[in-house]
Design a protein around this motif. Structure first.
Motif, PDB file in Angstrom:
ATOM      1  N   ALA A 144      84.847  30.138 110.271  1.00 56.29           N
ATOM      2  CA  ALA A 144      83.676  30.932 110.620  1.00 56.29           C
ATOM      3  C   ALA A 144      82.639  30.085 111.351  1.00 56.29           C
ATOM      4  O   ALA A 144      82.019  30.547 112.317  1.00 56.29           O
ATOM      5  N   VAL A 145      82.438  28.851 110.906  1.00 56.64           N
ATOM      6  CA  VAL A 145      81.488  27.961 111.580  1.00 56.64           C
ATOM      7  C   VAL A 145      81.967  27.684 113.004  1.00 56.64           C
ATOM      8  O   VAL A 145      81.179  27.725 113.960  1.00 56.64           O
ATOM      9  N   ARG A 146      83.265  27.418 113.170  1.00 58.03           N
ATOM     10  CA  ARG A 146      83.807  27.187 114.510  1.00 58.03           C
ATOM     11  C   ARG A 146      83.624  28.421 115.382  1.00 58.03           C
ATOM     12  O   ARG A 146      83.293  28.322 116.564  1.00 58.03           O
ATOM     13  N   GLY A 147      83.859  29.592 114.799  1.00 66.43           N
ATOM     14  CA  GLY A 147      83.711  30.824 115.562  1.00 66.43           C
ATOM     15  C   GLY A 147      82.294  31.026 116.055  1.00 66.43           C
ATOM     16  O   GLY A 147      82.066  31.388 117.218  1.00 66.43           O
ATOM     17  N   LEU A 148      81.317  30.780 115.179  1.00 70.64           N
ATOM     18  CA  LEU A 148      79.914  30.909 115.574  1.00 70.64           C
ATOM     19  C   LEU A 148      79.556  29.884 116.646  1.00 70.64           C
ATOM     20  O   LEU A 148      78.871  30.192 117.620  1.00 70.64           O
ATOM     21  N   ALA A 149      80.017  28.650 116.451  1.00 64.39           N
ATOM     22  CA  ALA A 149      79.713  27.592 117.413  1.00 64.39           C
ATOM     23  C   ALA A 149      80.329  27.900 118.777  1.00 64.39           C
ATOM     24  O   ALA A 149      79.680  27.748 119.818  1.00 64.39           O
ATOM     25  N   ALA A 150      81.573  28.351 118.763  1.00 58.98           N
ATOM     26  CA  ALA A 150      82.250  28.663 120.021  1.00 58.98           C
ATOM     27  C   ALA A 150      81.578  29.826 120.736  1.00 58.98           C
ATOM     28  O   ALA A 150      81.456  29.842 121.965  1.00 58.98           O
ATOM     29  N   GLU A 151      81.109  30.790 119.974  1.00 59.48           N
ATOM     30  CA  GLU A 151      80.454  31.962 120.556  1.00 59.48           C
ATOM     31  C   GLU A 151      79.177  31.581 121.288  1.00 59.48           C
ATOM     32  O   GLU A 151      78.803  32.196 122.292  1.00 59.48           O
ATOM     33  N   HIS A 152      78.495  30.562 120.781  1.00 57.32           N
ATOM     34  CA  HIS A 152      77.225  30.146 121.380  1.00 57.32           C
ATOM     35  C   HIS A 152      77.374  28.897 122.249  1.00 57.32           C
ATOM     36  O   HIS A 152      76.382  28.328 122.696  1.00 57.32           O
ATOM     37  N   ALA A 153      78.608  28.471 122.487  1.00 55.23           N
ATOM     38  CA  ALA A 153      78.828  27.232 123.229  1.00 55.23           C
ATOM     39  C   ALA A 153      78.481  27.400 124.694  1.00 55.23           C
ATOM     40  O   ALA A 153      78.527  28.493 125.254  1.00 55.23           O
ATOM     41  N   ARG A 154      78.119  26.301 125.299  1.00 55.29           N
ATOM     42  CA  ARG A 154      77.883  26.275 126.735  1.00 55.29           C
ATOM     43  C   ARG A 154      79.220  26.454 127.434  1.00 55.29           C
ATOM     44  O   ARG A 154      80.171  25.719 127.194  1.00 55.29           O
ATOM     45  N   ARG A 155      79.324  27.439 128.286  1.00 52.70           N
ATOM     46  CA  ARG A 155      80.616  27.764 128.899  1.00 52.70           C
ATOM     47  C   ARG A 155      81.032  26.746 129.970  1.00 52.70           C
ATOM     48  O   ARG A 155      82.194  26.438 130.124  1.00 52.70           O
ATOM     49  N   ALA A 156      80.082  26.252 130.731  1.00 49.17           N
ATOM     50  CA  ALA A 156      80.430  25.313 131.799  1.00 49.17           C
ATOM     51  C   ALA A 156      79.435  24.162 131.808  1.00 49.17           C
ATOM     52  O   ALA A 156      78.478  24.148 132.576  1.00 49.17           O
ATOM     53  N   PRO A 157      79.626  23.187 130.941  1.00 47.91           N
ATOM     54  CA  PRO A 157      78.676  22.083 130.857  1.00 47.91           C
ATOM     55  C   PRO A 157      78.565  21.333 132.181  1.00 47.91           C
ATOM     56  O   PRO A 157      79.567  21.052 132.826  1.00 47.91           O
ATOM     57  N   SER A 158      77.334  21.036 132.572  1.00 47.95           N
ATOM     58  CA  SER A 158      77.115  20.361 133.854  1.00 47.95           C
ATOM     59  C   SER A 158      77.367  18.861 133.752  1.00 47.95           C
ATOM     60  O   SER A 158      77.661  18.211 134.744  1.00 47.95           O
ATOM     61  N   ALA A 159      77.238  18.316 132.575  1.00 45.40           N
ATOM     62  CA  ALA A 159      77.449  16.876 132.398  1.00 45.40           C
ATOM     63  C   ALA A 159      77.775  16.615 130.934  1.00 45.40           C
ATOM     64  O   ALA A 159      77.468  17.419 130.059  1.00 45.40           O
ATOM     65  N   ALA A 160      78.424  15.478 130.708  1.00 40.88           N
ATOM     66  CA  ALA A 160      78.745  15.107 129.337  1.00 40.88           C
ATOM     67  C   ALA A 160      77.451  14.833 128.567  1.00 40.88           C
ATOM     68  O   ALA A 160      76.479  14.345 129.150  1.00 40.88           O
ATOM     69  N   PRO A 161      77.416  15.154 127.282  1.00 39.91           N
ATOM     70  CA  PRO A 161      76.207  14.877 126.500  1.00 39.91           C
ATOM     71  C   PRO A 161      75.956  13.370 126.457  1.00 39.91           C
ATOM     72  O   PRO A 161      76.899  12.577 126.490  1.00 39.91           O
ATOM     73  N   PRO A 162      74.705  12.946 126.358  1.00 36.44           N
ATOM     74  CA  PRO A 162      74.389  11.518 126.403  1.00 36.44           C
ATOM     75  C   PRO A 162      75.040  10.715 125.283  1.00 36.44           C
ATOM     76  O   PRO A 162      75.330   9.527 125.459  1.00 36.44           O
ATOM     77  N   TRP A 163      75.266  11.359 124.134  1.00 34.58           N
ATOM     78  CA  TRP A 163      75.854  10.625 123.021  1.00 34.58           C
ATOM     79  C   TRP A 163      77.357  10.384 123.186  1.00 34.58           C
ATOM     80  O   TRP A 163      77.932   9.526 122.508  1.00 34.58           O
TER      81      TRP A 163
END
Length: 205
Positions: A119-138
């Motif tokens: 369920a947590v993965r489902g919620l996260a995936a639903e709100h995920a950025r679809r086309a990230p412009s760059a890798a996260p700094p971390w």
């Protein structure tokens, strides 16, 4: 009625004790600071201050804050995701059976696994950025092993399961998880999973 039922169930369990109750979000913050519980069961919708704001205030205002589990009616409620982003360790449905409640409290207290990972993965995936412009700094700060651990954590595996998958000891995985959380600036595994999906580090496919 709900609080009474929760108290009866939890107080009957060996090793568990209800140390306080609150009727509003503002009261929940005060009670948490005074009673210093290990785990807080937080309703999402409450008078005065909702569960999301109360979660933020508890986590920001205590040196060693409790683990917070949001109690909700619907698992796909946008409020649940907002609470997870605010730092809640997981959520629990109000219709959950007594044994699920007890298991959830014990699991969150141990903090070595996600509560209801699918369920947590489902919620996260639903709100995920679809086309990230760059890798996260971390991402660049993670070692290859740490990146692998983060991806496995995001699938919902426990430390023991990750250790078996990677062929290392559980203590090694625990060390990697701690390093991942520190580099992401995440409070716990749930926040790490949220960040991994939102940033596009872990794909939604």
């Amino acid at each position: 009625m709900v609080r009474t039922a929760l108290r009866v169930i939890l107080d009957a369990e060996p090793g568990l004790e209800v140390v306080g109750e609150a009727a509003t979000g503002a009261e929940a913050v005060s009670v948490a600071r005074a009673a210093r519980p290990d785990v807080v069961l937080m309703d999402v919708r409450m008078p005065e201050v909702d569960g999301i704001r109360a979660t933020e205030r508890i986590l920001a205002g205590m040196a060693e804050p409790p683990r917070i589990v949001v109690v909700t009616t619907f698992e796909n409620d946008s409020y649940v995701y907002d609470a997870l982003r605010a730092g809640a360790a997981g959520f629990l449905l109000k219709r959950a059976a007594a044994e699920e409640l007890v298991s959830a409290v014990r699991l969150v207290a141990r903090s070595d696994s996600l509560l209801y990972p699918a369920a947590v993965r489902g919620l996260a995936a639903e709100h995920a950025r679809r086309a990230p412009s760059a890798a996260p700094p971390w991402a660049a700060r993670l070692t290859e092993r740490e990146a692998e651990v983060l991806r496995l954590v995001a699938t919902g595996l426990t430390n023991a399961e990750i250790a078996a998958r990677m062929g290392v000891g559980p203590a090694t995985v625990k060390t990697h998880v701690a390093a991942v959380l520190a580099k992401l600036g995440a409070r716990d595994r749930t926040q790490a999973v949220i960040l991994a999906y939102e940033s596009g580090f872990v794909g939604t496919g």
